[in-house]
Design a protein around this motif. Structure first.
Motif, PDB file in Angstrom:
ATOM      1  N   LYS A 663       0.831  -1.192   0.000  1.00  0.00           N
ATOM      2  CA  LYS A 663       0.000   0.000   0.000  1.00  0.00           C
ATOM      3  C   LYS A 663       0.867   1.243   0.000  1.00  0.00           C
ATOM      4  O   LYS A 663       1.999   1.234   0.445  1.00  0.00           O
ATOM      5  N   GLY A 664       0.294   2.327  -0.489  1.00  0.00           N
ATOM      6  CA  GLY A 664       0.984   3.607  -0.466  1.00  0.00           C
ATOM      7  C   GLY A 664       0.780   4.285   0.856  1.00  0.00           C
ATOM      8  O   GLY A 664       0.197   3.735   1.796  1.00  0.00           O
ATOM      9  N   VAL A 665       1.208   5.525   0.950  1.00  0.00           N
ATOM     10  CA  VAL A 665       1.120   6.246   2.218  1.00  0.00           C
ATOM     11  C   VAL A 665      -0.311   6.517   2.627  1.00  0.00           C
ATOM     12  O   VAL A 665      -0.611   6.747   3.790  1.00  0.00           O
ATOM     13  N   HIS A 666      -1.247   6.470   1.658  1.00  0.00           N
ATOM     14  CA  HIS A 666      -2.648   6.735   1.989  1.00  0.00           C
ATOM     15  C   HIS A 666      -3.462   5.458   2.090  1.00  0.00           C
ATOM     16  O   HIS A 666      -4.689   5.487   2.226  1.00  0.00           O
ATOM     17  N   GLY A 667      -2.771   4.314   2.025  1.00  0.00           N
ATOM     18  CA  GLY A 667      -3.467   3.051   2.233  1.00  0.00           C
ATOM     19  C   GLY A 667      -4.016   2.407   0.992  1.00  0.00           C
ATOM     20  O   GLY A 667      -4.645   1.368   1.057  1.00  0.00           O
ATOM     21  N   GLU A 668      -3.802   3.010  -0.191  1.00  0.00           N
ATOM     22  CA  GLU A 668      -4.325   2.403  -1.399  1.00  0.00           C
ATOM     23  C   GLU A 668      -3.480   1.197  -1.803  1.00  0.00           C
ATOM     24  O   GLU A 668      -2.339   1.067  -1.402  1.00  0.00           O
ATOM     25  N   GLY A 669      -4.032   0.353  -2.637  1.00  0.00           N
ATOM     26  CA  GLY A 669      -3.262  -0.799  -3.121  1.00  0.00           C
ATOM     27  C   GLY A 669      -3.746  -2.093  -2.485  1.00  0.00           C
ATOM     28  O   GLY A 669      -4.602  -2.120  -1.611  1.00  0.00           O
ATOM     29  N   THR A 670      -3.189  -3.180  -2.941  1.00  0.00           N
ATOM     30  CA  THR A 670      -3.557  -4.485  -2.424  1.00  0.00           C
ATOM     31  C   THR A 670      -2.311  -5.233  -1.979  1.00  0.00           C
ATOM     32  O   THR A 670      -1.203  -4.896  -2.370  1.00  0.00           O
ATOM     33  N   SER A 671      -2.511  -6.236  -1.189  1.00  0.00           N
ATOM     34  CA  SER A 671      -1.378  -7.015  -0.707  1.00  0.00           C
ATOM     35  C   SER A 671      -0.695  -7.717  -1.870  1.00  0.00           C
ATOM     36  O   SER A 671      -1.360  -8.267  -2.747  1.00  0.00           O
ATOM     37  N   PRO A 672       0.632  -7.711  -1.879  1.00  0.00           N
ATOM     38  CA  PRO A 672       1.350  -8.330  -2.987  1.00  0.00           C
ATOM     39  C   PRO A 672       1.256  -9.849  -2.920  1.00  0.00           C
ATOM     40  O   PRO A 672       1.195 -10.444  -1.854  1.00  0.00           O
ATOM     41  N   SER A 673       1.202 -10.472  -4.079  1.00  0.00           N
ATOM     42  CA  SER A 673       1.180 -11.930  -4.119  1.00  0.00           C
ATOM     43  C   SER A 673       2.612 -12.448  -4.129  1.00  0.00           C
ATOM     44  O   SER A 673       3.498 -11.824  -4.709  1.00  0.00           O
ATOM     45  N   ILE A 674       2.830 -13.579  -3.479  1.00  0.00           N
ATOM     46  CA  ILE A 674       4.164 -14.179  -3.408  1.00  0.00           C
ATOM     47  C   ILE A 674       4.125 -15.487  -4.176  1.00  0.00           C
ATOM     48  O   ILE A 674       3.284 -16.364  -3.907  1.00  0.00           O
ATOM     49  N   SER A 675       5.038 -15.622  -5.118  1.00  0.00           N
ATOM     50  CA  SER A 675       5.054 -16.818  -5.943  1.00  0.00           C
ATOM     51  C   SER A 675       5.530 -18.008  -5.112  1.00  0.00           C
ATOM     52  O   SER A 675       6.221 -17.844  -4.110  1.00  0.00           O
ATOM     53  N   PRO A 676       5.175 -19.216  -5.503  1.00  0.00           N
ATOM     54  CA  PRO A 676       5.631 -20.428  -4.781  1.00  0.00           C
ATOM     55  C   PRO A 676       7.157 -20.493  -4.686  1.00  0.00           C
ATOM     56  O   PRO A 676       7.700 -20.923  -3.663  1.00  0.00           O
ATOM     57  N   LYS A 677       7.847 -20.063  -5.763  1.00  0.00           N
ATOM     58  CA  LYS A 677       9.307 -20.106  -5.770  1.00  0.00           C
ATOM     59  C   LYS A 677       9.870 -19.209  -4.672  1.00  0.00           C
ATOM     60  O   LYS A 677      10.769 -19.621  -3.912  1.00  0.00           O
ATOM     61  N   VAL A 678       9.327 -17.984  -4.579  1.00  0.00           N
ATOM     62  CA  VAL A 678       9.811 -17.036  -3.568  1.00  0.00           C
ATOM     63  C   VAL A 678       9.466 -17.544  -2.177  1.00  0.00           C
ATOM     64  O   VAL A 678      10.268 -17.471  -1.242  1.00  0.00           O
ATOM     65  N   LEU A 679       8.241 -18.088  -2.005  1.00  0.00           N
ATOM     66  CA  LEU A 679       7.806 -18.602  -0.698  1.00  0.00           C
ATOM     67  C   LEU A 679       8.723 -19.724  -0.227  1.00  0.00           C
ATOM     68  O   LEU A 679       9.107 -19.783   0.949  1.00  0.00           O
ATOM     69  N   THR A 680       9.098 -20.606  -1.148  1.00  0.00           N
ATOM     70  CA  THR A 680       9.998 -21.718  -0.802  1.00  0.00           C
ATOM     71  C   THR A 680      11.356 -21.190  -0.339  1.00  0.00           C
ATOM     72  O   THR A 680      11.922 -21.654   0.663  1.00  0.00           O
ATOM     73  N   GLU A 681      11.875 -20.212  -1.083  1.00  0.00           N
ATOM     74  CA  GLU A 681      13.178 -19.649  -0.743  1.00  0.00           C
ATOM     75  C   GLU A 681      13.128 -18.890   0.576  1.00  0.00           C
ATOM     76  O   GLU A 681      14.071 -18.944   1.376  1.00  0.00           O
ATOM     77  N   LEU A 682      12.038 -18.157   0.824  1.00  0.00           N
ATOM     78  CA  LEU A 682      11.911 -17.423   2.074  1.00  0.00           C
ATOM     79  C   LEU A 682      11.816 -18.379   3.264  1.00  0.00           C
ATOM     80  O   LEU A 682      12.364 -18.113   4.337  1.00  0.00           O
ATOM     81  N   THR A 683      11.132 -19.482   3.068  1.00  0.00           N
ATOM     82  CA  THR A 683      11.054 -20.503   4.131  1.00  0.00           C
ATOM     83  C   THR A 683      12.453 -21.048   4.436  1.00  0.00           C
ATOM     84  O   THR A 683      12.829 -21.254   5.595  1.00  0.00           O
ATOM     85  N   SER A 684      13.222 -21.253   3.371  1.00  0.00           N
ATOM     86  CA  SER A 684      14.598 -21.722   3.548  1.00  0.00           C
ATOM     87  C   SER A 684      15.430 -20.689   4.306  1.00  0.00           C
ATOM     88  O   SER A 684      16.245 -21.048   5.176  1.00  0.00           O
ATOM     89  N   LEU A 685      15.205 -19.421   4.000  1.00  0.00           N
ATOM     90  CA  LEU A 685      15.938 -18.352   4.688  1.00  0.00           C
ATOM     91  C   LEU A 685      15.612 -18.351   6.185  1.00  0.00           C
ATOM     92  O   LEU A 685      16.499 -18.141   7.023  1.00  0.00           O
ATOM     93  N   LEU A 686      14.335 -18.565   6.515  1.00  0.00           N
ATOM     94  CA  LEU A 686      13.943 -18.589   7.924  1.00  0.00           C
ATOM     95  C   LEU A 686      14.670 -19.703   8.670  1.00  0.00           C
ATOM     96  O   LEU A 686      15.063 -19.537   9.829  1.00  0.00           O
ATOM     97  N   ARG A 687      14.844 -20.835   7.996  1.00  0.00           N
ATOM     98  CA  ARG A 687      15.581 -21.937   8.633  1.00  0.00           C
ATOM     99  C   ARG A 687      17.059 -21.566   8.781  1.00  0.00           C
ATOM    100  O   ARG A 687      17.666 -21.791   9.837  1.00  0.00           O
ATOM    101  N   ASP A 688      17.616 -20.995   7.714  1.00  0.00           N
ATOM    102  CA  ASP A 688      19.047 -20.669   7.728  1.00  0.00           C
ATOM    103  C   ASP A 688      19.391 -19.622   8.774  1.00  0.00           C
ATOM    104  O   ASP A 688      20.469 -19.668   9.390  1.00  0.00           O
ATOM    105  N   TYR A 689      18.489 -18.658   8.937  1.00  0.00           N
ATOM    106  CA  TYR A 689      18.798 -17.533   9.826  1.00  0.00           C
ATOM    107  C   TYR A 689      17.935 -17.541  11.092  1.00  0.00           C
ATOM    108  O   TYR A 689      17.783 -16.513  11.755  1.00  0.00           O
ATOM    109  N   GLY A 690      17.396 -18.717  11.438  1.00  0.00           N
ATOM    110  CA  GLY A 690      16.550 -18.797  12.632  1.00  0.00           C
ATOM    111  C   GLY A 690      17.271 -18.362  13.893  1.00  0.00           C
ATOM    112  O   GLY A 690      16.724 -17.634  14.731  1.00  0.00           O
ATOM    113  N   GLY A 691      18.527 -18.802  14.022  1.00  0.00           N
ATOM    114  CA  GLY A 691      19.297 -18.434  15.214  1.00  0.00           C
ATOM    115  C   GLY A 691      19.515 -16.938  15.298  1.00  0.00           C
ATOM    116  O   GLY A 691      19.434 -16.346  16.385  1.00  0.00           O
TER     117      GLY A 691
END
Length: 745
Positions: A663-691
């Protein structure tokens, strides 16, 4: 060069009629004509240079060796002097007439004509003078701006030498041509002052560029350098220059002679390619060196298909200019090896959309201390701490340390500071001029254009009027620096790193302004500076980052700067990668951010994030307690009123949350969609950097406890001073609890 020579008797008659008032002394013909005949013959006879190097077997620039070498060859030196004298006679005679007869030496049209004559002289006198002319084109502290501008047109290209000689050199260096290449162009595809390039195909099928050095070029350059160095002190005295011109000629000499060793160029080319890869700047590269076909006199690289950046019609030119800026900033502020020949011909847009930087013959080493000083200077500009700039200029070698207080008192840096402020807003010289005039129209309403012009000249001490004539921002800043040096020669100097950097940025800014008239080079430099400061944990970098984030107040965070830094960090990560895959760019950005924020090493970013987050959480807690119906009014006033830092932290958190939700500063816009590829990589990052996440959360919890405990202590202290009533039992109890928690943490 003379197109047609008069016969000597005719010349003698003309000389006697004009110079001697018609007198024809008979003895003169026996003196003048032979000498003149010898001089003319020498002027138009090619020099036969010795085969032996003036610098000995090492072939490293050494003026003392050259002096001894040429002391044994006075006729050779005289021959070259006669050539230069004849070639420079038109310019010398014109300048003499301008100064002593017509008195038009300072007339601008006259200067432009003489500058063109100088350009012709330089172009006609070979590689040394071409290189000196290029070096002088950025030295308005040494030569007039009109001459510098004309010399900036110089291209490092001269007529090619015989290809049969070139191929003979090639064969002597790498072996029989037919055994190394299946095909090689009959004539060179490019010809420069030091060498010329052929396109060839190797026996293993690779298309390559083969650069062959001109024969005996070291002697050609060495003789001219010896002459320039010998006459430099004489010219310095005549011109009353404060720059040590002999020392400057030695600096040029070291660079020119080092450039002759193609092994150095090969090493520089390889080093840059590796450094950019290691820094993640995959969108910028250099040619791939073919080691087996390269020597000190031959450099072979894989052929690069592409178009000069300034001539490309592709839509990514502005993006690639940003890539180039990032690359030069990485060289200047991080790797410490700066490319010294950034003219448009050396910036190539490859067919696969990368930027390739060519010609690594000359580089400059930048020391780490200077790198940090530059970061500090940039942070002071961004945070508008202009009082620090004189000290920055001392650290950057612009200003002599003993002159700092004089500079502060005199205020002669104020016009430059004003120009830097304007430059940061972008748009090149045209937009800067419009803003300057707009500011003065607001300041002096009711003035007509002529009255406004007079007001600008008076207040800006004529600087604003000069700035209007600059075509680009970097040109304006560079010119102002040169002007300061000219006006304050005993205090101000121009360091070499600035000359090469400003030249690179001037080239890139000019290319960008062709496609975007609002382009701001300072804004475009910000992404790398943000990345650099966010990832540098040195004490000086910490202070510089805090200056930028907290601004002039040094207390409350500057929300605009933080958002700009995050945008800049993202921009740097995305533009510096060659991949056009948005998912890959997003993952790379997330990984880089996670490494900074959740990695094992402590850095100033973690400190700032925990501090600001603690302020934002504290603000949320205060708002929550203040909203409860049973909370006493006095408690709200004494304990729950937000501090400036808490208010700004809460505002920043809200802004960042809006960004995260698309969203912009006035709240317009919609939540961004996350592709399966990005979601998988982000999950991996959470494991890698959990500590690292747990560690950061622990630090944040401790910081929240510390801040809230201090808030209560400050409130109770204010109660004693103000003599207010109430026991504040709840707050005292909470303070004790927080103290116990703090002890556990």
């Amino acid at each position: 060069m003379l197109q047609k020579l008069p016969d000597l008797p005719t010349f003698y008659e003309a000389f006697c009629d004009t110079a001697l008032g018609g007198a024809h002394p008979p003895g003169l013909v026996f003196v003048v004509l032979p000498l003149l005949s010898v001089a003319i013959s020498a002027a138009f006879t090619p020099i036969e240079y010795p085969k032996e190097s003036p610098y000995g077997p090492s072939n490293v620039y050494d003026p003392s060796l050259a002096k001894k070498f040429y002391a044994k060859m006075p006729l050779l030196v005289l021959h070259r002097l006669v050539q230069l004298a004849f070639s420079g006679a038109p310019l010398g005679a014109s300048l003499f007439i301008d100064k002593y007869i017509t008195k038009k030496l300072e007339d601008e049209p006259t200067k432009l004509e003489r500058a063109k004559t100088l350009l012709t002289f330089v172009e006609n006198n070979g590689c040394t003078y071409i290189k000196i002319g290029q070096a002088l084109s950025v030295r308005e502290d040494i030569i007039d701006a009109a001459y510098a501008k004309e010399l900036s047109k110089l291209q490092d290209s001269v007529p090619p030498f015989d290809s049969s000689i070139a191929k003979s050199i090639l064969a002597s260096e790498v072996g029989t041509i037919s055994s190394k290449f299946t095909k090689i162009s009959d004539s060179p595809v490019a010809s420069a002052s030091i060498g010329q390039v052929y396109k060839a195909t190797t026996t293993d099928g690779r298309e390559v560029a083969v650069k062959v050095q001109r024969p005996n070029v070291v002697n050609v350059i060495a003789l001219d350098l010896h002459i320039v160095r010998t006459f430099a002190p004489i010219y310095q005295k005549i011109a009353k220059a404060t720059t040590d011109l002999q020392a400057l000629s030695d600096e040029w000499g070291r660079g020119f002679i080092a450039e002759l060793n193609y092994e150095n160029e090969a090493a520089n080319t390889i080093e840059f390619k590796n450094q950019m890869a290691s820094k993640g700047l995959t969108a910028v590269t250099s040619p791939t060196v073919v080691d087996s076909l390269s020597t000190s006199r031959v450099l072979t690289t894989e052929w690069v298909e592409g178009t000069r950046l300034d001539r490309s019609t592709e839509g990514d030119v502005t993006t690639l200019c940003a890539v180039a800026l990032n690359a030069y900033l990485v060289m200047l502020l991080e790797t410490g090896t700066l490319h010294c020949d950034p003219h448009p011909g050396n910036l190539l847009r490859t067919t696969d959309g990368k930027l390739c930087i060519l010609d690594w013959g000359m580089t400059l080493k930048v020391q780490p201390d200077l790198q940090l000083s530059l970061l500090e200077f940039i942070s002071h500009l961004t945070s508008e701490k202009y009082d620090e700039i004189p000290t920055d200029f001392v650290k950057l070698d612009f200003l002599k340390a003993e002159k700092e207080e004089f500079v502060r008192a005199s205020g002669f840096l104020e016009p430059l500071t004003y120009m830097l402020k304007q430059a940061g807003q972008g748009g090149g010289g045209k937009k800067v001029r419009e803003r300057i005039i707009g500011e003065f129209k607001e300041k002096y309403p009711g003035l007509d254009d002529e009255e406004l012009r007079v007001a600008i000249q008076a207040e800006m001490k004529e600087y604003a009027e000069k700035a209007k004539q600059k075509t680009v921002v970097v040109g304006g800043i560079s010119a102002k620096v040169s002007e300061l040096q000219a006006q304050n020669k005993d205090a101000f100097s121009i360091p070499e790193w600035f000359l090469y950097t400003s030249r690179a940025f001037l080239t890139l800014e000019g290319i960008c302004l062709q496609s975007d008239e609002d382009f701001s080079i300072i804004t475009s430099c910000f992404p790398y500076v943000a990345k650099r400061l966010l990832s540098d944990d040195s004490d000086r970098a910490r202070v510089a980052l805090k200056n930028m984030i907290y601004g002039a107040s040094s207390v409350a965070i500057d929300e605009t700067t933080v958002v700009e830094m995050l945008n800049g960090f993202e921009s740097f990560e995305r533009t510096s990668k060659s991949s056009r895959d948005d998912d890959e760019a997003t993952v790379a950005l997330a990984r880089e951010g996670a490494d900074l924020l959740l990695g094992e090493n402590d850095n100033v970013l973690k400190e700032i994030v925990t501090d600001v987050s603690a302020d934002a959480i504290t603000a949320s807690l205060k708002k929550a307690f203040a909203g409860l119906p049973f909370t006493p009014t006095e408690s709200k006033e004494r304990f729950l009123k937000l501090t400036e830092s808490e208010e700004k932290a809460a505002s920043l958190l809200a802004t960042l949350s809006s960004r995260a939700n698309g969203k912009g500063v006035h709240g317009e816009g919609t939540s961004p969609s996350i592709s399966p590829k990005v979601l998988t990589e982000l999950t991996s990052l959470l494991r890698d950097y959990g500590g690292g996440g747990v560690s950061l959360a622990s630090k944040l919890t401790k910081k929240v406890v510390e801040k809230n405990k201090k808030n209560i202590e400050d409130g109770l202290g204010a109660g004693k001073e103000g003599g207010g009533g109430g026991s504040f039992a709840l707050e005292k109890g909470l303070k004790n609890v927080l103290g116990q928690v703090e002890g556990v943490l």
